[in-house]
Scaffold this motif. Structure first.
Motif, short mmCIF file in Angstrom:
data_model
loop_
_atom_site.label_atom_id
_atom_site.label_comp_id
_atom_site.label_asym_id
_atom_site.label_seq_id
_atom_site.Cartn_x
_atom_site.Cartn_y
_atom_site.Cartn_z
N ALA A 68 -12.75 4.33 72.56
CA ALA A 68 -11.72 3.24 72.47
C ALA A 68 -10.38 3.62 71.78
CB ALA A 68 -12.31 1.94 71.77
N ASP A 69 -9.38 2.82 72.06
CA ASP A 69 -8.03 3.23 71.42
C ASP A 69 -8.28 2.82 70.00
OD1 ASP A 69 -5.41 2.52 70.56
OD2 ASP A 69 -4.63 3.13 72.45
N ARG A 70 -7.81 3.79 69.06
CA ARG A 70 -8.27 3.42 67.60
C ARG A 70 -7.04 2.27 67.15
NH1 ARG A 70 -11.28 7.29 64.96
NH2 ARG A 70 -12.86 8.17 66.24
N ALA A 71 -6.06 2.34 67.86
CA ALA A 71 -4.97 1.27 67.41
C ALA A 71 -5.19 -0.11 67.94
CB ALA A 71 -3.44 1.76 68.06
N THR A 72 -5.82 -0.28 69.09
CA THR A 72 -5.88 -1.40 69.78
C THR A 72 -7.45 -2.06 69.74
OG1 THR A 72 -6.00 -0.74 71.84
CG2 THR A 72 -3.91 -1.17 70.88
N GLY A 73 -8.33 -0.92 69.82
CA GLY A 73 -9.85 -0.97 70.08
C GLY A 73 -10.06 -1.40 71.60
N ARG A 74 -9.20 -1.16 72.59
CA ARG A 74 -9.22 -1.17 73.93
C ARG A 74 -10.41 -0.03 74.49
NH1 ARG A 74 -4.72 -3.97 77.36
NH2 ARG A 74 -3.80 -5.28 75.92
N THR A 75 -11.40 -0.40 75.00
CA THR A 75 -12.19 0.52 75.64
C THR A 75 -11.78 0.65 77.02
OG1 THR A 75 -13.90 -0.91 76.62
CG2 THR A 75 -14.25 -0.58 74.43
N ARG A 76 -12.56 1.61 77.63
CA ARG A 76 -12.04 1.74 79.03
C ARG A 76 -12.60 1.03 80.26
NH1 ARG A 76 -12.14 8.50 78.70
NH2 ARG A 76 -10.54 8.66 76.90
N LYS A 77 -13.22 -0.10 79.57
CA LYS A 77 -13.88 -1.18 80.45
C LYS A 77 -12.96 -2.36 80.21
CE LYS A 77 -18.02 -3.93 81.36
NZ LYS A 77 -18.10 -3.66 82.61
N ALA A 78 -12.54 -2.94 81.40
CA ALA A 78 -11.58 -4.11 81.25
C ALA A 78 -12.27 -5.11 80.47
CB ALA A 78 -11.56 -4.70 82.71
N ARG A 79 -11.48 -5.86 79.56
CA ARG A 79 -11.84 -7.02 78.86
C ARG A 79 -12.60 -6.74 77.87
NH1 ARG A 79 -13.57 -11.66 81.30
NH2 ARG A 79 -14.61 -10.59 83.05
N VAL A 80 -13.02 -5.41 77.72
CA VAL A 80 -13.76 -5.21 76.42
C VAL A 80 -13.25 -4.23 75.48
CG1 VAL A 80 -16.03 -3.96 75.60
CG2 VAL A 80 -15.77 -5.12 78.07
N TRP A 81 -13.30 -4.80 74.01
CA TRP A 81 -12.74 -4.11 73.04
C TRP A 81 -14.14 -3.43 71.97
CZ3 TRP A 81 -10.29 -7.58 75.83
CH2 TRP A 81 -8.72 -7.38 75.97
N ALA A 82 -13.84 -2.67 71.35
CA ALA A 82 -14.65 -2.06 70.30
C ALA A 82 -13.89 -1.55 69.07
CB ALA A 82 -15.70 -1.21 70.95
N GLY A 83 -14.77 -1.64 67.96
CA GLY A 83 -13.95 -1.11 66.42
C GLY A 83 -15.33 -0.87 65.46
N GLY A 84 -14.75 -0.31 64.54
CA GLY A 84 -15.78 -0.15 63.61
C GLY A 84 -16.60 1.18 63.72
N ASP A 85 -17.90 1.37 63.11
CA ASP A 85 -18.71 2.27 63.14
C ASP A 85 -19.05 2.70 64.67
OD1 ASP A 85 -18.29 2.44 60.50
OD2 ASP A 85 -20.52 2.32 60.05
N VAL A 86 -19.12 1.94 65.47
CA VAL A 86 -19.37 2.06 66.85
C VAL A 86 -18.41 3.02 67.53
CG1 VAL A 86 -18.46 0.09 67.93
CG2 VAL A 86 -20.45 1.16 68.93
N VAL A 87 -17.28 3.01 67.11
CA VAL A 87 -15.92 3.83 67.54
C VAL A 87 -15.85 4.97 66.82
CG1 VAL A 87 -13.63 4.04 68.14
CG2 VAL A 87 -14.97 1.92 68.57
N THR A 88 -16.13 4.99 65.41
CA THR A 88 -15.76 6.05 64.62
C THR A 88 -17.05 6.94 64.30
OG1 THR A 88 -15.73 4.89 62.59
CG2 THR A 88 -13.69 4.78 63.57
N GLY A 89 -18.09 6.34 64.27
CA GLY A 89 -19.27 7.07 63.57
C GLY A 89 -19.35 6.20 62.24
N ALA A 90 -20.26 6.45 61.50
CA ALA A 90 -20.58 5.95 60.05
C ALA A 90 -19.45 6.15 59.41
CB ALA A 90 -21.77 6.48 59.32
N ALA A 91 -18.59 5.13 58.80
CA ALA A 91 -17.34 5.20 58.12
C ALA A 91 -17.51 4.05 57.03
CB ALA A 91 -16.16 5.00 58.93
N THR A 92 -16.36 3.48 56.64
CA THR A 92 -16.52 2.70 55.27
C THR A 92 -16.22 1.02 55.89
OG1 THR A 92 -13.89 2.77 55.00
CG2 THR A 92 -15.12 4.16 53.88
N VAL A 93 -16.72 0.02 55.10
CA VAL A 93 -16.60 -1.22 55.40
C VAL A 93 -15.20 -1.39 55.75
CG1 VAL A 93 -16.80 -3.30 54.23
CG2 VAL A 93 -18.66 -1.96 54.19
N ILE A 94 -14.03 -1.10 54.76
CA ILE A 94 -12.80 -1.35 54.97
C ILE A 94 -12.27 -0.86 56.08
CG2 ILE A 94 -10.42 -0.88 53.85
CD1 ILE A 94 -11.81 -2.99 52.63
N GLU A 95 -12.52 0.24 56.77
CA GLU A 95 -12.12 0.94 57.84
C GLU A 95 -12.69 -0.01 59.18
OE1 GLU A 95 -11.61 5.50 57.60
OE2 GLU A 95 -13.49 5.04 57.10
#
Length: 362
Positions: free
Chosen positions: A315-342
């Motif tokens: 997904a785009d790290r700036a917007t959360g847009r995935t390559r599937k239309a109308r689907v966004w993603a963010g957090g550990d599912v995109v970055t791998g295990a990171a912090t709560v704040i991120e």
């Protein structure tokens, strides 16, 4: 970066933030003014920090939001992964309560990919945000790892919360714990598992880490507290196999000493085994805390959702847009295990982009 750090201790910004948050919490609920409904519906998958943050912002933008949570209570890692002595459940309840007061609906016991799918959600929702985190534990794949008494830090910390193990005997569901516990890894989760073991009654707890003190990935404060509480650090040490008794329970762990070589891809010096340095560590329980990755269930059941290394959703790290239309993603599912704040930051960024899409179709 505080200039005072040049001559002494820097301003304790975390303590100031804690004071402000505690003060706000003590004032009780305040009235909320919400905008008129936009008529748009958004599904949020996962009630962890990314999902809760995205849902709250989307509700404030005027959209109807439903969170689908696989477990029996919302919170994600806030509730199940961070031990109560570090993050009291009352704080989590207050945050979830705020999201509910914004009008967000939370459906529990909903396993997306089994109960329903992302594609089915898209039939009734205008957009979907994935905040499913990274709860799939990584193991070492060494002999003896299937013995009784070996478990992931995820399982151990979740059991402690779900079974109210930290409140035994008030709750008659104690968490099974060895007397001599080894925790493999030295990240923040490893520190949580080690300190929780101590609080549940372990006689000794040992952190086993294959690199040196300088490479410990946990926050310096967390490692400091662990040492302060009496947890032993066996550095430059790596497990090679776990030993069991005739009943299939852990009774020891064979380790080998390490030395540091040239830096690897992570920039840290690569640990190299020292031949002939094997020894047995006297333990009866092993907790593995060497990292996690996203659960593959949602990507496997969602056509067009692309994944990359270790199963992260692309997904785009700036917007959360995935390559599937109308689907966004963010957090550990995109970055791998990171912090709560991120994760919260990713939720806010995605919510803003979803709002822009719903209003302007961009």
């Amino acid at each position: 970066v505080c200039v005072l750090a040049k001559k002494g201790a820097p301003i304790a910004i975390g303590r100031l933030e804690r004071f402000v948050a505690d003060w706000e919490l003590s004032q009780g609920a305040t009235a909320l003014e919400l905008p008129a409904s936009s008529g748009k519906r958004v599904a949020v998958v996962g009630a962890g920090p990314a999902g809760l943050t995205a849902a709250a912002d989307l509700a404030r933008f005027g959209h109807w939001v439903t969170i689908f949570e696989s477990l029996h209570a919302p919170g994600g890692v806030l509730r199940y992964g961070i031990p109560p002595f570090r993050l009291p459940s009352e704080v989590v309840e207050a945050e979830v309560g705020y999201v509910k007061r914004l009008g967000v609906e939370i459906q529990r016991d909903m396993v997306i990919g089994r109960t329903t799918t992302v594609d089915e959600l898209l039939e009734t929702y205008h957009a979907v945000f994935l905040g499913t985190g990274a709860g799939l534990p990584t193991f070492m794949n060494i002999p003896g790892e299937n013995l009784n008494g070996v478990l992931s830090a995820n399982e151990f910390l979740t059991r402690n919360v779900l079974m109210k193990g930290y409140l035994f005997p008030r709750f008659a569901t104690p968490v099974k714990l060895g007397k001599r516990v080894a925790v493999i890894g030295a990240g923040n989760v490893a520190m949580d598992a080690a300190r929780t073991s101590l609080r549940l009654g372990a006689e000794s707890v040992t952190i086993v880490y294959r690199r040196s003190d300088k490479e410990i990935p946990a926050r310096a404060e967390e490692a400091h507290h662990a040492k302060e509480e009496g947890i032993v650090f066996r550095l430059l040490t790596a497990p090679t196999r776990i030993l069991g008794n005739d009943r299939g329970w852990v009774e020891g762990m064979e380790c080998i000493e390490m030395e540091l070589g040239e830096p690897d891809d992570s920039g840290r010096r690569r640990p190299i085994p020292k031949p002939g340095s094997e020894f047995i560590l006297d333990v009866d329980m092993v907790i593995v805390a060497i990292g996690t990755s996203p659960n593959p269930l949602v990507p496997r059941t969602t056509a067009g959702l692309e994944t990359g290394r270790s199963g992260i959703v692309i997904a785009d790290r700036a917007t959360g847009r995935t390559r599937k239309a109308r689907v966004w993603a963010g957090g550990d599912v995109v970055t791998g295990a990171a912090t709560v704040i991120e994760a919260m930051g990713a939720g806010k960024a995605a919510a803003a982009d979803i709002d822009e899409f719903l209003r302007n179709g961009a």
